[in-house]
Scaffold this active site. Structure first.
Site, PDB file in Angstrom:
ATOM      1  N   LYS A 123      -3.954 -25.626  -9.382  1.00 10.01           N
ATOM      2  CA  LYS A 123      -5.120 -24.844  -8.992  1.00 10.01           C
ATOM      3  C   LYS A 123      -4.993 -23.363  -9.344  1.00 10.01           C
ATOM      4  O   LYS A 123      -5.937 -22.596  -9.190  1.00 10.01           O
ATOM      5  CB  LYS A 123      -5.369 -24.996  -7.488  1.00 10.01           C
ATOM      6  CG  LYS A 123      -5.855 -26.388  -7.104  1.00 10.01           C
ATOM      7  CD  LYS A 123      -6.210 -26.433  -5.636  1.00 10.01           C
ATOM      8  CE  LYS A 123      -6.735 -27.813  -5.241  1.00 10.01           C
ATOM      9  NZ  LYS A 123      -7.091 -27.877  -3.819  1.00 10.01           N
TER      10      LYS A 123
ATOM     11  N   LYS B 100     -11.926  -4.512  18.243  1.00  9.69           N
ATOM     12  CA  LYS B 100     -10.552  -4.994  18.429  1.00  9.69           C
ATOM     13  C   LYS B 100     -10.095  -4.924  19.877  1.00  9.69           C
ATOM     14  O   LYS B 100      -8.965  -5.296  20.207  1.00  9.69           O
ATOM     15  CB  LYS B 100      -9.614  -4.217  17.505  1.00  9.69           C
ATOM     16  CG  LYS B 100      -9.977  -4.399  16.033  1.00  9.69           C
ATOM     17  CD  LYS B 100      -9.040  -3.634  15.115  1.00  9.69           C
ATOM     18  CE  LYS B 100      -9.565  -3.630  13.674  1.00  9.69           C
ATOM     19  NZ  LYS B 100      -9.606  -4.958  13.088  1.00  9.69           N
TER      20      LYS B 100
ATOM     21  N   LYS C 174     -14.195  -0.168  15.161  1.00 12.14           N
ATOM     22  CA  LYS C 174     -12.904  -0.854  15.279  1.00 12.14           C
ATOM     23  C   LYS C 174     -12.384  -0.798  16.711  1.00 12.14           C
ATOM     24  O   LYS C 174     -11.809  -1.762  17.212  1.00 12.14           O
ATOM     25  CB  LYS C 174     -11.884  -0.212  14.332  1.00 12.14           C
ATOM     26  CG  LYS C 174     -12.124  -0.520  12.862  1.00 12.14           C
ATOM     27  CD  LYS C 174     -11.043   0.104  11.988  1.00 12.14           C
ATOM     28  CE  LYS C 174     -11.279  -0.234  10.517  1.00 12.14           C
ATOM     29  NZ  LYS C 174     -10.237   0.367   9.634  1.00 12.14           N
TER      30      LYS C 174
ATOM     31  N   PHE D 124      -4.499   2.660  14.428  1.00 13.99           N
ATOM     32  CA  PHE D 124      -4.854   3.725  13.491  1.00 13.99           C
ATOM     33  C   PHE D 124      -5.976   3.241  12.590  1.00 13.99           C
ATOM     34  O   PHE D 124      -6.064   2.062  12.253  1.00 13.99           O
ATOM     35  CB  PHE D 124      -3.642   4.115  12.637  1.00 13.99           C
ATOM     36  CG  PHE D 124      -2.760   5.134  13.287  1.00 13.99           C
ATOM     37  CD1 PHE D 124      -2.701   6.428  12.811  1.00 13.99           C
ATOM     38  CD2 PHE D 124      -1.991   4.804  14.391  1.00 13.99           C
ATOM     39  CE1 PHE D 124      -1.886   7.378  13.405  1.00 13.99           C
ATOM     40  CE2 PHE D 124      -1.176   5.734  15.008  1.00 13.99           C
ATOM     41  CZ  PHE D 124      -1.113   7.030  14.506  1.00 13.99           C
TER      42      PHE D 124
ATOM     43  N   ASP E 126      -3.582  -6.180   3.315  1.00 11.70           N
ATOM     44  CA  ASP E 126      -4.729  -6.973   3.764  1.00 11.70           C
ATOM     45  C   ASP E 126      -4.708  -8.409   3.256  1.00 11.70           C
ATOM     46  O   ASP E 126      -5.308  -9.292   3.852  1.00 11.70           O
ATOM     47  CB  ASP E 126      -6.036  -6.313   3.318  1.00 11.70           C
ATOM     48  CG  ASP E 126      -6.289  -5.011   4.068  1.00 11.70           C
ATOM     49  OD1 ASP E 126      -5.865  -4.912   5.224  1.00 11.70           O
ATOM     50  OD2 ASP E 126      -6.899  -4.105   3.484  1.00 11.70           O
TER      51      ASP E 126
ATOM     52  N   ASN F 246       0.850  -1.192   0.000  1.00 14.42           N
ATOM     53  CA  ASN F 246       0.000   0.000   0.000  1.00 14.42           C
ATOM     54  C   ASN F 246       0.885   1.241   0.000  1.00 14.42           C
ATOM     55  O   ASN F 246       2.105   1.145  -0.091  1.00 14.42           O
ATOM     56  CB  ASN F 246      -0.958  -0.020   1.203  1.00 14.42           C
ATOM     57  CG  ASN F 246      -0.206  -0.189   2.517  1.00 14.42           C
ATOM     58  OD1 ASN F 246       0.614   0.643   2.876  1.00 14.42           O
ATOM     59  ND2 ASN F 246      -0.483  -1.287   3.216  1.00 14.42           N
TER      60      ASN F 246
END
Length: 397
Positions: A288, A341, A337, A323, A278, A209
């Site tokens: 596969k 979390k 979140k 964050f 992610d 990212n």
């Protein structure tokens, strides 16, 4: 950063004396009151007028100079000083300080100072490695002086080896570490994760990212300057890690999780500022892997949620901060979140805000806890880091 701080710069007879002018300039840019003391030998390498122009203060080399206000100058200056840096420090001055000899303005003031004193030796390699010089350096360390190891390289005399005065930016970091911040985090162990992780698709390509790590690095640096023992777990980045911080480089989300989990029990505060990829490639057989019109499609699976792991494995008394980066419903999604979390604080910033988020030196965030919501205006990431740590300390009580 150094407003209302006073620093004494001691300059001795060395070809590296010119570098100290850059240190003086750097301190003045931080609004520091800078006073330069030179040995008589130092004036042969750089003119005192240079330092007077840069600092706005008289540069003193003569103990009996009468061109100043009537007071015991070396004593009054020593009392006001927040730190003293002697750079370059010659073998001669190092020997004098180690044995309590005060025969000029610099050594007299150094002996009168009770503030942190930093020594940056600079000399020929053979002189530096001489057992007598090494013994004097060790004695200064034992007496509480902070000695900066000289750099290794090509010296003015033509030799190559240890003895170069470190670059001004490095020596400035030593001063910042000593006096830039109040030491309100002494005794605390802080772990910060920063930067972006990379998940390899094949030997050439990877998923990542846009995170540069600037926010996490700023937090680690600020915590260090406030006296904390800091561990920085960092993904690949172009940033130079701050000095005085334990740096643990990682690449993948799995490596970052392992590095954090292995150190979690020892930490009082954990701040996850890293932007973790992610997804990572699934482990599948060659048969596969799908191929469509010549393109390979590699199956992906979600990486482990590090913040969720920390919340699920919380150590008693530990403070957890994460964050949140959202493109919409910033507060609503961030609060979800925070609760899901099981962490103590979340710092929310909107990715679409101008001059904030990835790749810039500024940010605009909202600090959220169970009971608080603190909106900060556009600030430098260093200033944001300071606000975050101050709020963490307030929440810990």
């Amino acid at each position: 950063m150094l407003t209302n701080k006073t620093v004494i710069l001691g300059v001795t007879g060395s070809i590296a004396a010119y570098k100290t002018s850059y240190i003086a300039s750097g301190l003045k840019k931080q609004h520091c009151d800078v006073h330069v003391l030179m040995t008589p030998n130092a004036t042969h390498f750089i003119n005192p007028i240079t330092f007077e122009t840069l600092t706005g203060n008289k540069c003193v080399s003569d103990t009996f100079d009468r061109n100043f206000e009537f007071q015991v100058n070396h004593v009054s200056l020593a009392k006001r000083a927040d730190a003293m840096l002697i750079a370059p420090a010659s073998a001669n001055v190092i020997a004098k300080l180690a044995h309590g000899i005060a025969d000029d303005m610099l050594t007299t003031t150094a002996l009168a100072c009770k503030c942190p004193k930093i020594i940056a030796p600079a000399m020929n390699t053979n002189m530096y490695e001489n057992p007598i010089v090494q013994e004097n350096i060790q004695k200064l360390k034992d007496l509480g002086y902070m000695v900066v190891e000289p750099a290794v390289g090509y010296l003015a005399c033509g030799d190559t080896g240890a003895g170069k005065m470190p670059e001004p930016d490095i020596l400035l970091q030593y001063l910042y570490q000593q006096i830039a911040c109040e030491k309100d985090m002494v005794g605390l162990h802080v772990l910060v994760s920063a930067g972006a992780t990379q998940e390899a698709l094949d030997p050439v390509r990877y998923i990542t990212n846009h995170s540069t790590g600037k926010m996490g690095y700023a937090i680690a640096e600020n915590a260090m300057r406030r006296g904390a023992s800091v561990t920085l777990v960092t993904g690949p980045t172009t940033l130079t890690p701050p000095l005085f911080v334990e740096v643990v480089p990682v690449t993948s989300a799995k490596e970052m999780l392992e590095a954090i989990a292995n150190r979690q029990k020892e930490q009082d505060i954990i701040i996850k500022a890293a932007a973790v990829a992610d997804y990572c490639p699934a482990v599948v057989s060659e048969q596969k892997i799908k191929k469509t019109e010549g393109n390979t499609q590699i199956p992906l699976i979600r990486t482990t949620d590090i913040l969720q792991y920390l919340g699920d494995h919380r150590v008693e008394g530990q403070f957890l901060c994460g964050f949140s980066m959202e493109t919409e419903n910033l507060l609503e999604n961030s609060r979800k979140k925070l609760e899901k979390k099981k962490i103590d604080m979340i710092v929310a910033n909107h990715l679409q805000e101008p001059d904030a988020g990835f790749g810039v030196d500024t940010n605009r965030v909202i600090i959220l806890t169970k009971d608080k919501e603190i909106s900060l205006p556009l600030l430098s990431k260093s200033e944001i880091a300071s606000h975050i740590l101050t709020e963490i300390l307030a929440c810990r009580g």
